[in-house]
Each structure stands twice: as C-alpha cells, then as structure tokens.
Design an enzyme around this catalytic site. Structure first.
Site, PDB file in Angstrom:
ATOM      1  N   HIS A  79     -20.273 -22.375 -44.523  1.00 55.30           N
ATOM      2  CA  HIS A  79     -19.622 -22.636 -45.807  1.00 55.30           C
ATOM      3  C   HIS A  79     -19.814 -21.458 -46.766  1.00 55.30           C
ATOM      4  O   HIS A  79     -19.103 -21.332 -47.750  1.00 55.30           O
ATOM      5  CB  HIS A  79     -20.215 -23.918 -46.399  1.00 55.30           C
ATOM      6  CG  HIS A  79     -19.347 -24.588 -47.421  1.00 55.30           C
ATOM      7  ND1 HIS A  79     -18.029 -24.906 -47.211  1.00 55.30           N
ATOM      8  CD2 HIS A  79     -19.615 -25.020 -48.690  1.00 55.30           C
ATOM      9  CE1 HIS A  79     -17.535 -25.494 -48.285  1.00 55.30           C
ATOM     10  NE2 HIS A  79     -18.471 -25.576 -49.191  1.00 55.30           N
ATOM     11  N   SER A 126     -14.999 -24.189 -52.070  1.00 54.50           N
ATOM     12  CA  SER A 126     -15.404 -25.565 -51.803  1.00 54.50           C
ATOM     13  C   SER A 126     -14.574 -26.507 -52.683  1.00 54.50           C
ATOM     14  O   SER A 126     -13.347 -26.501 -52.583  1.00 54.50           O
ATOM     15  CB  SER A 126     -16.904 -25.720 -52.027  1.00 54.50           C
ATOM     16  OG  SER A 126     -17.387 -26.916 -51.461  1.00 54.50           O
ATOM     17  N   ASP A 154     -17.995 -23.464 -40.604  1.00 50.67           N
ATOM     18  CA  ASP A 154     -18.020 -24.372 -41.750  1.00 50.67           C
ATOM     19  C   ASP A 154     -17.675 -25.766 -41.260  1.00 50.67           C
ATOM     20  O   ASP A 154     -16.519 -26.116 -41.109  1.00 50.67           O
ATOM     21  CB  ASP A 154     -17.025 -23.920 -42.815  1.00 50.67           C
ATOM     22  CG  ASP A 154     -17.101 -24.764 -44.072  1.00 50.67           C
ATOM     23  OD1 ASP A 154     -17.891 -25.725 -44.094  1.00 50.67           O
ATOM     24  OD2 ASP A 154     -16.377 -24.462 -45.037  1.00 50.67           O
TER      25      ASP A 154
END
Length: 712
Positions: free
Chosen positions: A671, A558, A639
């Site tokens: 994600h 991320s 995602d």
C-alpha cells in the site's frame, strides 16, 4: 563535512539520514539512536548505531553495520543490540557506549530472526529479556531460511484472513519469547542459551500483525502483559484485541502460566500500549469500545494491581454516558518516576502533542482536562523520562521541515519550556527548508456547520506578489490527518519546492479535531468530505490572492485516492488541470476484495449483502461517464488492502475514453512505496505529471533535475 541542499528535491529527501527516536540511559547523560542512509550512487543503505552526549549535543558512531539493529540500554554504559545473519539466525550482542571502538561480544545466537526487544532489570539482579518472533504451530522459532520448502506453491484456506496487508497468511504466527540475561565475570549470557515461547500451547498471537511491535507488550517484575486478537472472533470482521497477563517471578519458569484475560466491561475494541508502572503492580493501557471500528476513540485505562485482577479496571475521564470527558485519542504512555503521573501522546489540530495527567483515574474529570506540554514545532514521535530523579523528558519530534529533533521538555518550569539538543537538519536548514514556509488556514465546512483546518506549505522562495499553482493533497484513512510531521512518502515540501502552494485539508473523517468530525464520515464517504474539499478550494481562491486557481492539481492516496476518483465524476474534478490517484478505490462494491472487512462494514454501515445501497451510493464507478480530467494512476501488486484491479479498472476506462492518462505500477510494493529507488521513480512520475498540466517545467526537465546538494 556537512551536506546541504540547494533545493529540496525528491533525491535530497530520500538521501537524507533517517534517525530513530533517541533513548536516554538511566542517568540521562547519553542517548542511543540509529541512523540509516540510502545512497543513490552506491544503490545501497548504510546503518549506524550512535550515541548522543546529552550535555554537549555531540554524537559518535558505535556500530557501523547494516545488519545490526535495535539498541537498548542494559546499564549506564552497556547496551544490547541485534545482528542478523544470512542464514536467518540472530546474534544478541553487547557493547559499551563510552568505548566507541569496543568490538563487543555475543551473548547468544538465536536460530531464527527476532525483533522488538525489551529488557527489564529484576529485583534479583538479572535482566528479563523479551522479544517477538514467528513461531510454528508447535511453538518453536520459525526460520524461513532453514525451513523445509514445500514442493507445491498451492495454498488452501477455510477461514479468514487468507492474506493481510502484503503477505498471504501461513500457519506460523507472531509470538513473544523471553529469557534471562545474567552476568558472569563481567559479561552477560543468556541463561541456557535459549528463549521460551510465552504463548506456546495457546491460540494467541502477539504482536498483532501487520504493524504490532514493542507497543503491544511490556515486561515488569510481576511478569508479562500483551495484547492479542480474540481467537474466537473472525479477525477480518472484528477488531477486538484483548489484554492478557502472564505472571512470572524469575522469567526462568520451566512451565509458563496460562495467560490471564483482563476484563474491561463495555469496551470490546482494540487494546494497545500496555505499560507497567515503576512499582511493577499497576498497568496503564488503552482500549476502544467498538469491536468493528479500527479508528474508534481509545480510552485510557488503569489496572490498579496486576497481581489482584479481582479489582475492576478503571477508566480515566469516564462519564456516565460512556463517551468520556476527554475528546482525544491517547496513544503512547509512560509513567513518572514516582508513578504519580502519566505522560501520553494524542493528536490535536494537526500535531501529535504530549500531555500530562494524574495517574489516579479518581483525580481526572471533565472539569479538569489535561493541557499539552510545550514541545518543539511539529509532532512528538517518542518520549522518555531523562533520569531517575528528574521530571524532565527527552522528546523526539519531527515536523514538516525537520526530519528529527531531540529536545528536553521541562513540564515543571514556569512557564513550561523546552530546549533543543539536536536537530538532524538544523530545523530544516540543511534541507533548504524553513519554518516560515508552514502555516495553516481554517474555513467553514459543509453547510457552514463546523470549521475545517488545513496545513499550508509554500515554496522556500515564496513571494506574495506572485501567483503560484495550487496543489491540493487529500489524505488517506479516511480516519487520519495531515500532521505537522515528517514523511518521505507524501511530503508537502517536495511539492512546494516545485513551485506550488500546497494545501493539505483535514475534512470530515480526520482525526485530531474531536470524535464528532471524525465519526461524521460514516455513511458519508462522498458526501461531507467532498463538500469540505469544495469549501476548501473556494476559500483558497477567495482569500489567498497568490494562488492561481487556473493551474490547480489534486492528489490523494488510499481514501484520498478514492476521493480523486470521486472528484473525477463530479463538478470539482473540472476545476483541476490534473489528478493523481495512488492505491485508490475505484468501486466501493469491490471493498470486499480487501482483507480487513471490518473496515467497510463500519464505514458503509453494514455488510454488502445487508446494505448494498450504502455501497452503491458512494461508488465512483457510477460516474465514469463524467470523467474528463487527465489522471495518473499508481498501484502496486502487493497491495492487498486495495487490490491492483482497483488501479487497472480506472486506467482502462481513462484510456478507452481517450482521456490523457498514465499507469505507474510496482510489482514489489504494498500500500506504500517504501524502496528508495522505487520512491524516486514515484516522485519523478508524479511531479512530472502535475508539472506538465500546471505549467511548471516539463517532464524531461524534472528527469534531468540535479541532485540539489552541495558539500561544505
């Protein structure tokens, strides 16, 4: 039979039983919890509801059924749980905890999936029941299994969100449903056999998607409180969620009163964690100030009397400048039995701790800040008062070496103390882990203006006289932190047991170290955090003589994946043998492909059309000419926070430049990589990649790795 790990491998971690937090009954003699286990031999998950006898620490199975979930106490012995069916319906079941062989009985059959159950005994002897479920636009329960299927797959949108987290949005919305359980001839039944939609006819939705749950609402003798997005604001651009109250006396009202908005002047951000006091009149909750900052500081608030909303909401530790005297982020809340105290969780220096404070805001001041209670190593995940006449708390914690620990915490003891009742892994022993492997370092950050903290995890066979390659893990968020807490997605011990010294820095942007450090990342994505990581590496190589700086690797997900791509184009990238980027940002100019637009608006100090320069300044794609370090790219099709093109673009560049690289893609993950079989592949690919370049075994050796388990 005890299963013990000879080595903590990915398969050991993913196969280890996962316990839910424990919940004690009213007398504090029993605690309900669940256990799920995945078998790589059978390729399936098993699920149990269990009861812990608190005095002896022994437990037994009550339900062994993968379709059963969410046990909650109804009385000293009776508990309720849900059972799902293939046609989408849900049975509400009741069983007895002191009769493990009791088959139980069905209280009601709900013709749709429900979840997030809460119950509350009412003064008239009935039990208020509340849960959440998807509702159709006309307010009815939605069941995807029985709903009429459209002939076309087309989706048409005229407003945001069009998709969120991992799903495309539909007209169906989360809603809270309620009813009453009553006893006849010793058995419970749901009055009228149906649930009432508390939010029907409104534009409100609760729990707040995608992660809202039982923390988004509470039930008490006066009615229902819940949080919901402000329907007048665009949910993709604003974070504002308001607290509402629906007065209910019997929870059988044929006409549900309209929700009443709780006013909080000066605070317009996320509202969360509403909890009724035991007297049923007061409500404690949290709220942020900014309506465009998802990680703003939550303020702890009190509604003095929910039945008289003319009284102003009161803030704990309030200061004239509006910043608040307690520089912490309170999260979960419970009341003491006499309503004189609150217990809350908040992060502090890589741990989630438990704090006690007066329940009267007038008795809180910056000169009298709370101190944390003494709890086991690690982080608190759940806590409950043990029984009606006690101040002792039943606390669930996890740590970097223990995936579940139940303890009793006594805040009134001198000195304050705790006693461990049950550890799922015997404090890490059955997993081959030890607390001796965990430590931390503190070093000067960018410019020497502040200190930065990092967790350190070493191999279980660590020898200070030897040299170990460095594995630096960079956390996401960016407003987040590495915590002394268990994870099956990024577990530092998995990397350490490969033979690395693992360093997990919490640089600028991290939570738990005060709002100044956290907020310092705004407009600084590739600035101060990057410099903090440079300082971290230099400190480690200078002060930790057992680290081999010539065999260092770095990994991140991320925002951590963004930082990996940023590092690639800057001098720090040349100091690592290999990099791993999971669901990272390739170009900050693509941040408006995301779903929660309030995130880039806040962190880049405006929209891309009003402040494009801020997005361009910290764009990793600007520096691809400097990319040379071997890199593994991981991304997933579902995602929607960071679309898969953010993984394909850097992989294409790495391949075109003939830089050693690999792409790992999951078509059915979001994600996070959550499915056990996918997670096992993730770990094999990640460890195989870094081990190859750090000189730790080879990819085939990792693929052939034994399970690392023995049965005693």
């Amino acid at each position: 039979m005890t299963v013990t790990a000879t080595k903590f491998t990915p398969k050991v971690m993913l196969s280890a039983p996962r316990r839910s937090p424990g919940v004690p009954n009213a007398s504090g003699t029993l605690a309900l919890y669940t256990v799920s286990t995945y078998s790589f031999d059978d390729h399936r998950k098993t699920f149990q509801i269990r009861v812990l006898r608190i005095q002896s620490g022994l437990s037994e199975v009550l339900v062994h059924d993968a379709k059963s979930s969410e046990p909650v106490w109804l009385s000293e012995d009776e508990f309720l749980h849900l059972k799902s069916w293939d046609d989408g319906t849900t049975s509400i079941m009741v069983r007895r905890a002191l009769s493990p062989n009791d088959p139980g009985y069905e209280v009601a059959s709900i013709k749709a999936p429900i979840s997030n159950v809460k119950v509350k005994k009412l003064p008239n002897g009935t039990i208020a029941f509340a849960c959440s479920a998807l509702a159709t636009p006309d307010g009815h329960l939605y069941n995807s299994e029985t709903a009429k299927k459209p002939y076309s797959s087309a989706k048409v949108y005229t407003s945001l969100f069009v998709r969120h987290w991992d799903t495309w949005t539909t007209k169906n919305r989360n809603s809270i449903f309620f009813g009453v359980l009553e006893q006849h001839d010793g058995k419970y039944s749901l009055r009228n056999g149906a649930l009432t939609n508390a939010l029907a006819g409104t534009d409100l939705s609760s729990p707040v998607e995608p992660f809202g749950g039982t923390g988004d609402f509470d039930i008490g003798p006066a009615g229902l409180v819940f949080v919901a997005k402000n329907p007048e604001l665009d949910p993709a651009i604003y974070t504002k969620t308001d607290l509402y109250f629906i007065p209910l006396e019997t929870f059988t009202e044929s006409k549900v009163p309209s929700p009443q908005l709780i006013e909080t002047p000066g605070l317009e951000g996320y509202s969360n964690s509403p909890v009724f006091s035991h007297c049923g009149r007061k409500v404690a909750f949290t709220r942020m100030r900014s309506k465009q900052y998802e990680s703003d500081k939550p303020r702890l608030l009190l509604i003095p009397d929910i039945t008289d909303l003319s009284q102003s909401v009161q803030e704990f530790y309030a200061t004239k400048d509006g910043e608040g005297g307690w520089d912490a982020r309170p999260e979960s809340i419970i009341w003491s039995h006499d309503d004189s105290k609150l217990y809350v969780t908040a992060e502090r220096w890589a741990r989630t701790l438990l704090w006690q404070l007066p329940s009267d805001p007038a008795k809180t001041a910056a000169a009298n800040l709370p101190t944390p209670l003494k709890t086991p190593d690690g982080s608190v995940t759940s806590f409950h008062l043990l029984h009606r006449n006690s101040q002792v708390l039943f606390v669930t914690t996890t740590s970097l070496v223990d995936n579940s620990c139940y303890s009793l915490v006594n805040p009134t003891a001198t000195p304050p103390s705790f006693s461990i009742l049950s550890s799922n892994s015997r404090q890490g022993k059955t997993l081959g882990l030890s607390r001796d492997s965990v430590s931390s370092i503190t070093f000067p950050g960018a410019g020497g203006e502040y200190d930065v903290h990092a967790l350190v995890v070493t191999p279980s066979n660590f020898d200070r006289s030897k040299k170990y390659p460095l594995c630096m893990l960079i956390h996401g968020g960016p407003q987040g932190a590495w915590l002394d807490a268990w994870s099956t997605r990024w577990n530092p011990a998995v990397f350490a047991e490969q033979g690395y010294v693992v360093v997990c820095p919490n640089p600028t942007g991290s939570t738990g170290y005060g709002m100044a450090l956290q907020n310092g990342i705004r407009g600084q994505w590739g600035g101060r955090p990057y410099e903090d990581l440079v300082c971290c590496l230099e400190y480690v190589l200078k002060e930790m003589e057992f680290v081999d700086g010539e065999r260092a690797v770095a990994l991140g997900a991320s925002y951590g994946g963004y930082m990996i791509n940023w590092i690639q184009g800057h001098p720090l990238g040349r100091r690592f043998k290999a990099l791993v980027c999971h669901d990272g940002v390739f170009s900050t100019l693509n941040q408006w492909c995301s779903e929660e637009l309030f995130f880039p608006i806040h962190d880049f100090e405006g929209t891309i059309y009003d402040n494009r320069e801020a997005y361009e300044k910290w764009d990793p794609a600007k520096f691809v000419n400097e990319w040379v370090t071997p890199q593994l790219i991981i991304h997933s099709e579902l995602d929607y926070r960071l679309p898969i093109t953010e993984g394909l673009a850097p992989f294409n560049i790495l391949q075109a430049k003939k830089i050693p690289s690999k792409l790992l893609m999951f078509p059915d993950e979001n994600h996070w990589v959550l499915k056990p079989e996918n997670s096992l592949v993730w770990h094999r690919e990640v460890l195989g990649w870094i081990n190859k370049y750090a000189g730790v075994g080879d990819e085939q050796e990792l693929a052939d790795q034994v399970d690392g388990l023995r049965v005693e």
